[in-house]
Scaffold this active site. Structure first.
Site: not given
Length: 528
Positions: A175, A199, A202-203, A307, A408
């Site tokens: 996301f 893919k 989904e957010r 990240c 994290e």
């Protein structure tokens, strides 16, 4: 049915979205993209996508049915032979067209990102631009796919190799970078002659869908790129589908290790970039003002949801006295909706993420850290009162055993540790399981060289806070931050999406006019 309401600023910029349904029975939904067509899903299960700054409904994402996912893979499989045989020059031209369309539509893509993910518009443009750089590099696919040749390894015998595509590849994206990470994956994969099943998270599905729409406009043939949606079921389908040869993943630890284990068990190549705890080491001889500016941006930019965010600062010796000035800089950052002019931080992605960040801050306090800047009760404008906002937070006197250090956080939280020497800083960082990125701030070339040689981290910045390589290198996170067969983009990215075929050719001069006799002996090359 919930009412459909785009943020005004986004809908004005974006205009027509072929990938969102216009059907009255499927209002507010995102389509699939299969074999060159945006397709309404027949699923009965939908996932809501809400603007994290306001909680307004943006769209609903289908949990793709098994039949829909199989159709996407079949489309990619059927398209592969013709796309593989498309000349490398024509593939390069299509990628060049795509590059131009992304550049032309950068503001639109950024508006979509801000609406669904929450990051500020300037940061969203950076998201798109860093992905665009990989697309630009992919235009040079011909030079990236050159094989090797050695003539006359033995009399009349030549050996040469070809770099060839694998077949159907797949990507599963996170996301936090709705444009950059998909653009790390499918443009390079298809430039190399593969076909692709994506893919997206989904957010944040809509940036990927718009990017695919632009790919089609650029001339990418039907079936070469396909998009499915969903959660764990879609991930497992990709891991198991026998037609898929390679999987690219960026995201959380648990999912990344699951995908790597399940995908490789099924004979697939997998590249998996996962969690990080990126450290900055601040040496007392560093340029103070530049260092503090760099720390502020790298720790709190994108609300810490990178990240490569600098989430841990290791202050060497007297440099710890700079921490109060760092806190003063962080206090001045503006927290607001991402489309708000002058916003420095937007919301975090979800209420659950906000609650987890709060818990990790409190765990640090409970274990003995000092919270000198607490963003848990940040004040925002009334229009964002329902948003998932966390302000810049600084924890000091943090120790390596604390949960806020070991995990994290993925929020605008900087944990600060103190050491006496650079050697101790290196030892501390090397003991951490993650190896995505690190930075050292110093005016000493000797210290910088020592640090870059001895630090066990895949990407190192020297007086540079977020050392993400440009695409002619590769993204080389290491240790607990990466598992897999090859790193993203650059030379290793091409190697991940291709295979080498080596040919040994024997054309004898005397075959032109004389008969050929058989030999039963093992051939020995290089003797003659």
């Amino acid at each position: 049915m919930l009412s459909f309401k785009f943020a005004k600023s986004a809908s004005k910029v974006i205009g027509n979205r072929n990938f969102h349904s216009s059907s009255a029975s499927l209002a507010n939904t995102t389509k699939l993209f299969i074999n060159g067509k945006f397709v309404e899903s027949k699923t009965k299960e939908w996932l809501e996508v809400r603007n994290p700054a306001t909680q307004e409904l943006v769209t609903k994402v289908p949990v793709s049915t098994k039949e829909e996912m199989e159709a996407a893979v079949k489309a990619a499989s059927d398209a592969f032979p013709a796309w593989r045989d498309t000349s490398v020059s024509n593939r390069s031209r299509i990628i060049s067209n795509y590059k131009n369309l992304i550049n032309k539509n950068m503001d639109k893509i950024a508006a979509i990102i801000t609406e669904e993910q929450g990051k500020t518009l300037p940061d969203a443009k950076g998201d798109v631009f860093r992905g665009l750089e990989v697309v630009e590099h992919s235009v040079n696919v011909a030079s990236l796919m050159m094989g090797e040749t050695v003539e006359n390894v033995s009399k009349n015998v030549d050996i040469y190799s070809y770099v060839q595509p694998l077949g159907v590849c797949a990507g599963i994206t996170p996301f936090n970078f709705p444009a950059m990470i998909p653009l790390w994956m499918f443009p390079l994969a298809i430039a190399c002659g593969n076909t692709f099943v994506l893919k997206p998270s989904e957010r944040v599905p809509s940036a990927s869908m718009f990017l695919v729409q632009l790919a089609q406009e650029a001339g990418v043939p039907d079936g070469v790129v396909n998009v499915i949606h969903g959660g764990k079921e879609a991930v497992n389908f990709i891991c198991d589908a026998p037609e898929i040869r390679a999987i690219s993943f960026v995201g959380a630890d648990q999912a990344g290790r699951h995908i790597h284990a399940r995908g490789t068990a099924n004979g697939k190549r997998v590249q998996s970039n996962m969690a990080a705890k990126n450290h900055a080491t601040i040496v007392p001889d560093a340029h103070k003002e530049r260092t503090l500016d760099a720390l502020t941006g790298a720790a709190f930019g994108a609300s810490g949801q990178r990240c490569m965010a600098l989430s841990a600062a290791v202050f060497v010796g007297e440099s710890k006295n700079w921490i109060p000035e760092l806190a003063e800089r962080a206090k001045k950052l503006k927290v607001a909706g991402g489309a708000t002019p002058g916003a420095d931080l937007g919301p975090v992605i979800s209420q659950a993420s906000k609650e987890r960040i709060h818990q990790l801050i409190q765990s640090g306090i409970d274990e003995g850290a000092k919270c000198i800047l607490d963003g848990r009760n940040v004040v925002v404008d009334p229009e964002f009162s329902k948003g998932n906002f966390v302000g810049p937070t600084i924890l000091t006197d943090v120790k390596p055993h604390m949960r806020c250090y070991k995990e994290e956080i993925f929020g605008p939280v900087l944990v600060c540790l103190n050491v006496d020497t650079v050697d101790q800083a290196i030892q501390l960082i090397n003991a951490n399981p993650y190896g995505n990125g690190t930075a050292v701030f110093t005016s000493s070339g000797a210290v910088a060289r020592k640090y870059q040689r001895e630090i066990d981290v895949g990407q190192v910045g020297i007086n540079l806070p977020i050392p993400v390589p440009l695409p002619f290198f590769s993204f080389t996170g290491s240790r607990g931050s990466f598992v897999g067969a090859g790193h993203f983009y650059g030379k290793t990215g091409v190697q991940f999406y291709t295979q080498i075929k080596t040919i040994t050719s024997n054309w004898r001069d005397d075959d032109i006019s004389h008969g050929v006799s058989s030999s039963m002996n093992m051939p020995i090359l290089g003797k003659n």
